[in-house]
Design an enzyme around this catalytic site. Structure first.
Site: not given
Lengths: 510, 661
Positions: A170, A404-405
């Site tokens: 943790g 799109g890049a």
């Protein structure tokens, strides 16, 4: 009174010895420094103000009542780095293996609360065996108290973790929620479950170093932002790193004078982009030649190398740099590089650090591995990050900006403030060859025709002019003048004001 | 005079010829291959013509392309430079047929001197000393001893078909001669399938000394002194100087006159060089004649004051030499260093790529840089990896050496590996300074290759003081950052520790006007400089003497380059330095289990797969670099565990290709 002072002296001497000389020697033998030595290294000489030196745990089970060491395994307080205040906690492996007790956690929480109150960074030096098992749930509660504060401080004050020993279970989630994680090679590791558990559950045999060492996390997983050779180098580099960061999200990052002129020209940049669009070049050369004093602090240099991110200064003011690296995977965007850059962009935005983006991107990496891995959502993170950003954004397209890049990489449409292109820029939906094969599908068998179409497409689109006609590019600039043009743009943007609409928080595509 | 000339070459020599042509008011034409698009020589010429693909066999070596370029541009003459077509008589003849002047000797001279046997014969006839020897084949051991006695010991027994040092034996007496013959013959048999052996005089401590001549075709042939080119690495010249520290006036005259005699024998016209091998007793023997301009011609230009290229052009145009032998005098001393793109620490592996930074020392009356590249340009894999020639001149040899040292300190090259540190090491080498040269010097002084440890810095205090000063500047500036705690601003201390390897040097650094006073070991060293952050050259003074050091900041360390040494230091507070001692000394990772790429290149094939057993010497992979296929073989028996690189991958140097179990 005298008596008290004598007692105090005694207590202080005991506290300074931590777990005792034997354990200190053992720590040194492992090539590790003690918690206090590390703080000495990190902070300006004599500036450390220690708090809670006399805190002890309150556990009475398993014989712990008789085993108390002042400080309880963590040294906390504040001091300065180049005169600027930071809060620090440093876990002391010589005391109960640096394990986290309720009291130990309270000490960390106390300095975090103070750091939030005065608006200065928190630096955690982690070297802990984990939870104080004797305390049971009280220890777990302590972790969660720290986690909660990490989250509340996120985006308000810079939080830096330096992993200088074990950090497992943790415990990893506190560093994980800080802004940057640095690690020391060969003496630190981080994992959620250790090699023994791994062996039992999955029958994999793996060493701690392979599973979660500095090299693993700085190359494969990307959990670690920089790995350093040893404690001394790591802490000296953290000192340098903090110089780029503001104390909190309401301040501008710190200015430091430079003799480097804003109008320095770099003629050799004119030949950086090769004539052949398929030949790569090293984008780092552009970075080194543009920033102040050729000084660039790279983040995650060994991970997702198809994108480069890091800090530098322009005219003495810190900037964040994001750049596609044509040398690796042709500079395309994939899952890892999108995540790496998105997180960096959001950090800069949170802390008022202007972003310079150098674009040479042929698109997103195709393939099942990417699609199954969720490139849609991961790529969207970078898009989201750039779109959400309100700090000054200056973008330079050096060569390819396809598809799109192109949109993603700090385009004008995503509120890019100043978008430049070099004459070698090609801003298009895709490369000429791919485009022609779609537009002229009927001619696909005819090599000559395809070649002619490709040439035509190249002439039409493989240049910055179409984008220029539409105002998507503010100007086409000479590569050698890049530094000058960026400096002027940033100076002009210095008091930029832009606010996003009020909301609880956006829904980043996690 | 010609209106326009073409240079059938590239790189520094093309640039060098253009400079003279420009000075003479002649228009120039450059030719270039695909790999040289935008190269410096094309920028310097009036016009340039593309002549083909990168490989020189398809561009710079194709006579027809060059001649076509002359026709297309109207160039009246061609300067061939050195290498490529410079000693190709067919090319010279083809130009002649087109009415284009070849700036070089006539075809007769090129052909005669291009043939080893003919040239030796001509030399003998012209009264030039040749290496004593027996050209015929040795029949048996007795015959060998007889021949050896006739020549005089020591002698060299050489395989007729030999090369690469194989089938060669030195004999100092009769017994060794008999033994050597047998060994040389058997080695020759096994290596070349030919056991014929011949004998010649063995030259001890050989020096390479050559005579520059210039002839005008009007019967005037003049020698322009000598050049000593003994500093060689594998027969490649590295450092040359003029005059030679070994040659006296009488010897110079004797050598010069023999050179002239040879030139006269072949009706020489233009510049040429007669190479001699010289023994320890100053006997000199003819090696060969180069019928072209030599790489190292600038040192002769420095000591004679002539522009050899200009003389070549004028002579080619039919002019007479403007001087006679009596008017030649040598002034001072000149040294040339060949700066190569090669890694001296990796067995001189050639290095190619983009020149990230390229700042040669500034030229002056004493410093000349003949360069063919520029910052942002490319060192191509297709051609000779020479970047430039650095030449210095001085009134004395010592002065020329001192200027060379300084110039090398200033030579800043990044992006490709280079041999500047090796050159600097040679220049400071006691043997070089004493002039005790021989063509074996590099092999003798660096028998196991060149290592960083071969060049310890001569004055550690200088490194310590400069590092301390640079560090102080960085720290002082860091303390100027905004946002400091008011009233508790950063104070920079004066006491520091300079860490060099395992050594810890305590210093006190005081800021003064224009620099720092650094106290170290009870002495005060003054460091003055107007250096600024990020600048590669730290120029200034050290204890009042001029200093130039190259500086790089790498994370927590400073890397300093000076006098051929490359030193990494850290400058820490005393407390940090103390803590630094606890830091583990990490061994470099064990790479013996890996097959590593010995050079940057392309992995073209892989002959193994995981779990395969391999035997020592078995082929494992082929790496293509510099257009050469390099076969990598297993160094020992083993089993392949994993493959780290695949055919088609671009490899960095030392990148793992295969991992053994």
């Amino acid at each position: 009174m005298q008596d008290i002072i004598a007692q105090l002296k005694e207590k202080r001497t005991a506290a300074l010895l931590g777990g005792g000389q034997k354990r200190i020697d053992a720590q040194h033998e492992k090539g590790k420094l003690t918690a206090r030595e590390r703080i000495e290294l990190l902070l300006d000489e004599g500036s450390f103000e220690e708090w809670d030196m006399f805190v002890e745990h309150r556990c009475v089970d398993f014989g712990m009542a008789d085993s108390k060491i002042p400080g309880d395994g963590v040294v906390t307080g504040y001091g300065t780095i180049n005169g600027r205040v930071v809060f620090v906690f440093s876990q002391d492996f010589t005391v109960f293996g640096g394990s986290l007790s309720e009291a130990h956690a309270e000490k960390i929480c106390k300095i975090m609360d103070h750091a939030m109150k005065v608006g200065v960074p928190v630096i955690g030096l982690n070297d802990s065996g984990g939870a104080r098992i004797q305390e049971g749930v009280a220890s777990l509660g302590g972790y969660a108290e720290v986690f909660q504060r990490n989250v509340m401080a996120s985006g308000v004050i810079p939080q830096i973790s330096v992993i200088m020993g074990p950090c497992a279970g943790g415990a990893v989630y506190s560093p994980a929620m800080t802004d940057f994680i640095f690690m020391v090679k060969d003496s630190s590791y981080m994992f959620v479950t250790g090699p023994d558990v791994v062996k039992t559950v999955t029958h994999e045999t793996v060493s701690a170093e392979q599973l979660g060492g500095a090299v693993t996390h700085s190359t494969v997983s990307g959990v670690c932002d920089r790995a350093f050779e040893n404690d001394v180098k790591a802490l000296l580099m953290v000192r340098r790193f903090i110089n780029y960061l503001p104390a909190n999200n309401r301040e501008k990052p710190p200015y430091r004078p430079t003799p480097d002129h804003a109008d320095r020209l770099e003629i050799s940049l004119d030949t950086l982009v090769p004539d052949n669009p398929n030949v790569p070049y090293d984008m780092k050369e552009l970075i080194y030649k543009v920033v102040d004093d050729t000084d660039f602090f790279e983040i995650q240099p060994e991970h997702a190398q198809n994108i480069i991110v890091g800090f530098a200064r322009m005219e003495g003011n810190p900037v964040g740099l994001v750049a596609n690296q044509p040398l690796v995977l042709a500079g395309c965007l994939d899952i890892k590089s999108s995540i790496k850059a998105a997180r960096f962009v959001r950090f800069c935005d949170a802390f008022n650090i202007p972003i310079i983006t150098f674009v040479d991107v042929p698109g997103f990496l195709p393939g099942t591995a990417q699609e199954y891995g969720g490139i849609i959502k991961h790529g969207a993170k970078l898009l989201y990050a750039y779109a959400e950003t309100t700090v000054p954004k200056v973008t330079i397209i050096t060569r390819k900006a396809y598809g799109g890049a192109y949109d993603v990489m700090s385009s004008k449409h995503l509120r890019g403030d100043v978008n430049f292109a070099w004459a070698s820029a090609e801003i298009a939906v895709m490369g000429p060859k791919g485009a022609v094969e779609i537009i002229f599908r009927k001619d696909i068998a005819d090599e000559e025709k395809i070649a002619a179409h490709t040439e035509e497409y190249r002439r039409k689109f493989a240049n910055p002019f179409i984008a220029g006609h539409r105002g998507y590019i503010d100007d086409v600039i000479a590569p050698h003048a890049t530094r000058q043009r960026i400096c002027r743009s940033l100076a002009m943007l210095r008091d930029k004001k832009l606010e996003n609409p009020w909301r609880k928080h956006g829904n980043l595509p996690l | 005079m010609f209106k326009k000339i073409l240079v059938a070459n590239r790189g520094e020599i093309a640039c060098r010829v253009f400079k003279t042509a420009r000075k003479m008011g002649i228009d120039t034409v450059a030719v270039y291959s695909d790999a040289d698009r935008g190269a410096l020589h094309t920028q310097m010429a009036t016009e340039s013509v593309h002549i083909g693909p990168p490989a020189s066999s398809e561009s710079y070596l194709v006579a027809e392309r060059i001649i076509q370029a002359c026709r297309d541009t109207g160039a009246q003459a061609v300067h061939p430079g050195y290498g490529f077509l410079s000693e190709n008589s067919g090319f010279a003849r083809a130009l002649e047929a087109q009415g284009i002047v070849f700036i070089g000797p006539g075809t007769e001279a090129i052909e005669a001197m291009g043939d080893k046997i003919t040239s030796k014969k001509l030399a003998l006839e012209a009264g030039v000393n040749t290496i004593p020897g027996f050209a015929g084949v040795i029949e048996n051991a007795d015959h060998a001893v007889e021949v050896a006695k006739g020549i005089g010991y020591p002698v060299m027994l050489k395989a007729s078909a030999g090369g690469g040092g194989k089938g060669m034996r030195v004999a100092w007496n009769d017994d060794e001669c008999r033994d050597g013959l047998q060994r040389a013959a058997s080695e020759a048999k096994s290596s070349f399938g030919d056991d014929r052996v011949f004998i010649e005089k063995f030259i001890e401590e050989p020096r390479h000394i050559e005579i520059q001549i210039i002839a005008d075709g009007h019967d005037n042939i003049v020698y322009l002194g000598e050049r000593e080119c003994s500093i060689q690495r594998r027969h490649q010249k590295v450092i040359e100087e003029a005059p030679s520290p070994f040659v006296d006036e009488a010897m110079r005259k004797a050598m010069g006159e023999q050179a002239v005699a040879l030139a006269r024998a072949v009706h020489y016209k233009s510049a040429g060089t007669v190479e001699f091998i010289v023994d320890a007793d100053k006997n000199f023997y003819f090696l060969e004649m180069n019928t072209r301009l030599q790489v190292e011609h600038p040192i002769t230009e420095f000591v004679t004051g002539f522009d050899l290229v200009e003389l070549m052009i004028r002579v080619a145009d039919g002019e007479k030499l403007p001087f006679t032998q009596n008017e030649i005098s040598l002034r001072g001393w000149a040294i040339e260093c060949r700066v190569y793109a090669e890694d001296p620490f990796r067995n001189f592996l050639p290095s190619t790529g983009r020149l990230f930074r390229y700042v040669p020392p500034e030229e002056s009356d004493h410093v000349r840089v003949d360069t063919g590249v520029f910052e942002g340009g490319e060192v191509s894999m297709y051609y000779d990896p020479m970047i430039a020639k650095l030449v210095t001149h001085g009134a004395t040899r010592d002065q020329a050496i001192q200027r060379m040292r300084d110039a090398l300190d200033r030579y800043y090259i990044r992006g490709v590996s280079h041999n500047v540190s090796f050159l600097a090491a040679l220049i400071v080498h006691p043997r070089f300074n004493e002039g005790r040269l021989s063509t074996n010097m590099i092999a003798e002084e660096y028998p196991d290759g060149f290592h960083a440890a071969d060049v310890p810095h001569e004055d550690p205090a200088m490194i310590i003081a400069v590092a301390a000063s640079i560090n102080r500047r960085y720290r002082d500036r860091a303390a100027e950052i905004t946002g400091q705690m008011r009233g508790h601003e950063r104070q920079v201390r004066d006491g520091w520790v300079v860490v060099m390897g395992n050594e810890y040097h305590h210093v006190t650094v005081q800021a003064t006007d224009g620099g720092h006073d650094v106290e170290y070991n009870g002495e005060v060293f003054t460091v003055r400089s107007d250096w600024q952050f990020g600048r590669p050259l730290f120029e200034g003074t050290f204890n009042g003497a001029e200093l130039c050091m190259q500086v790089e900041r790498r994370d927590t360390a400073y890397r300093l380059f000076h006098g051929g040494s490359e030193i990494e230091v850290m400058v820490l507070t005393p407390r940090v330095a103390e803590l630094c001692r606890y830091m583990p000394v990490k061994k470099p990772p064990d790479m013996s289990k890996f097959l590593l790429s010995p050079m940057p290149g392309l992995l073209t094939s892989l002959a193994v797969k995981p779990d395969q057993e391999v035997k020592a010497g078995e082929e494992m992979a082929v790496v293509e670099a510099m257009k050469m296929e390099n076969t990598l073989r297993a160094e020992r028996d083993g089993k392949v565990l994993t493959i780290h690189a695949w055919p088609g991958d671009t490899l960095a140097v030392d990148q793992p290709i295969v991992e053994f179990a």
